[in-house]
Scaffold this motif. Structure first.
Motif, short mmCIF file in Angstrom:
data_model
loop_
_atom_site.label_atom_id
_atom_site.label_comp_id
_atom_site.label_asym_id
_atom_site.label_seq_id
_atom_site.Cartn_x
_atom_site.Cartn_y
_atom_site.Cartn_z
N ASN A 100 15.57 11.70 -24.23
CA ASN A 100 14.72 12.50 -23.35
C ASN A 100 15.53 13.32 -22.35
O ASN A 100 15.13 14.42 -21.97
N PHE A 101 16.66 12.79 -21.93
CA PHE A 101 17.55 13.58 -21.08
C PHE A 101 18.05 14.80 -21.83
O PHE A 101 18.07 15.92 -21.29
N ILE A 102 18.44 14.62 -23.09
CA ILE A 102 18.92 15.73 -23.92
C ILE A 102 17.80 16.75 -24.15
O ILE A 102 18.01 17.96 -24.05
N LYS A 103 16.57 16.25 -24.42
CA LYS A 103 15.42 17.16 -24.55
C LYS A 103 15.17 17.90 -23.25
O LYS A 103 14.77 19.06 -23.25
N GLY A 104 15.39 17.21 -22.14
CA GLY A 104 15.20 17.84 -20.83
C GLY A 104 16.17 18.98 -20.59
O GLY A 104 15.83 19.98 -19.97
N ILE A 105 17.39 18.84 -21.10
CA ILE A 105 18.37 19.93 -20.98
C ILE A 105 17.86 21.16 -21.72
O ILE A 105 17.86 22.27 -21.19
N LEU A 123 16.22 25.02 -20.12
CA LEU A 123 16.67 26.36 -20.46
C LEU A 123 15.52 27.30 -20.80
O LEU A 123 15.69 28.52 -20.81
N ASN A 124 14.33 26.71 -21.10
CA ASN A 124 13.22 27.51 -21.59
C ASN A 124 12.16 27.85 -20.54
O ASN A 124 11.56 28.91 -20.61
N ASP A 125 11.86 26.95 -19.60
CA ASP A 125 10.81 27.26 -18.63
C ASP A 125 10.98 26.44 -17.36
O ASP A 125 11.80 25.55 -17.28
N SER A 126 10.16 26.76 -16.36
CA SER A 126 10.29 26.09 -15.06
C SER A 126 9.82 24.64 -15.11
O SER A 126 10.35 23.79 -14.40
N PHE A 127 8.81 24.33 -15.96
CA PHE A 127 8.40 22.93 -16.11
C PHE A 127 9.53 22.11 -16.72
O PHE A 127 9.73 20.96 -16.38
N GLY A 128 10.28 22.73 -17.60
CA GLY A 128 11.43 22.06 -18.22
C GLY A 128 12.47 21.65 -17.21
O GLY A 128 13.14 20.63 -17.35
N ILE A 129 12.61 22.46 -16.16
CA ILE A 129 13.57 22.11 -15.10
C ILE A 129 13.11 20.83 -14.40
O ILE A 129 13.93 19.95 -14.12
N SER A 130 11.82 20.72 -14.13
CA SER A 130 11.28 19.50 -13.50
C SER A 130 11.50 18.29 -14.40
O SER A 130 11.86 17.20 -13.93
#
Length: 186
Positions: free
Chosen positions: A138-143, A147-154
């Motif tokens: 999930n950490f890797i998916k979070g990276i 890169l794709n959207d602002s929710f992804g940064i959270s």
């Protein structure tokens, strides 16, 4: 006057020696352990020299026989939490000339090392499996999501915090394990 005291303390799996020492000091200050865990509950008592010891046991033991064995050696069962069994024994009645094993629940170093092996097998390995199977992916998916959207940064920040927390716990466990192993082996 308050006759009950609650303390929040965090000890990792291999900090049981530090926990025992802290409980011994609390009893010398007049606070006898009622129950342990993350929130420790103490009852006011006369200050006395009491030795606390912890043992780690799986849930499938014969608890009555197990507790009877410790009782026969003068240990009072206090409480159990997360497979740790809390025992205490009054140290005032034991002279310095008597066998130091009188104040330990283990008769030899092999028993102490066996307890550490049980902690690794029944507590640390499941945590490691969760870390490898859930946190890392999930950490890797979070990276990727960051890169794709602002929710992804959270999402990335949340999994980063979880990752750091796990790494902190693993590091503390490793330090506690090596400290106890060195102490036991010599």
């Amino acid at each position: 006057m308050n006759n009950v005291k609650r303390c929040f303390r965090f000890f990792t799996l291999f900090d049981y020696d530090k926990e025992e020492k802290w409980l011994n000091e609390m009893n010398k200050k007049g606070w006898k352990l009622r129950k342990g865990g993350l929130c420790f509950v103490f009852d006011k008592c006369e200050p006395e020299d009491v030795v606390y010891k912890l043992d780690f046991q799986k849930n499938d033991i014969d608890k009555n026989g197990y507790l009877k064995m410790y009782e026969d050696y003068g240990w009072e069962y206090v409480y159990s939490f997360n497979n740790y069994m809390y025992f205490r024994k009054n140290a005032d009645n034991i002279s310095d000339s008597e066998d130091s094993n009188e104040l330990d629940i283990f008769s030899d170093n092999e028993s102490k090392l066996d307890m550490m092996k049980k902690i690794i097998k029944w507590k640390l390995l499941p945590i490691l499996c969760i870390f490898l199977a859930i946190v890392i992916p999930n950490f890797i998916k979070g990276i990727d999501a960051a890169l794709n959207d602002s929710f992804g940064i959270s999402l990335f920040i949340a999994w980063s915090i979880v990752l750091v927390l796990y790494l902190f716990i693993f590091t503390k466990c490793y330090i506690g394990y090596t400290r106890n192993k060195k102490r036991i082996e010599g």
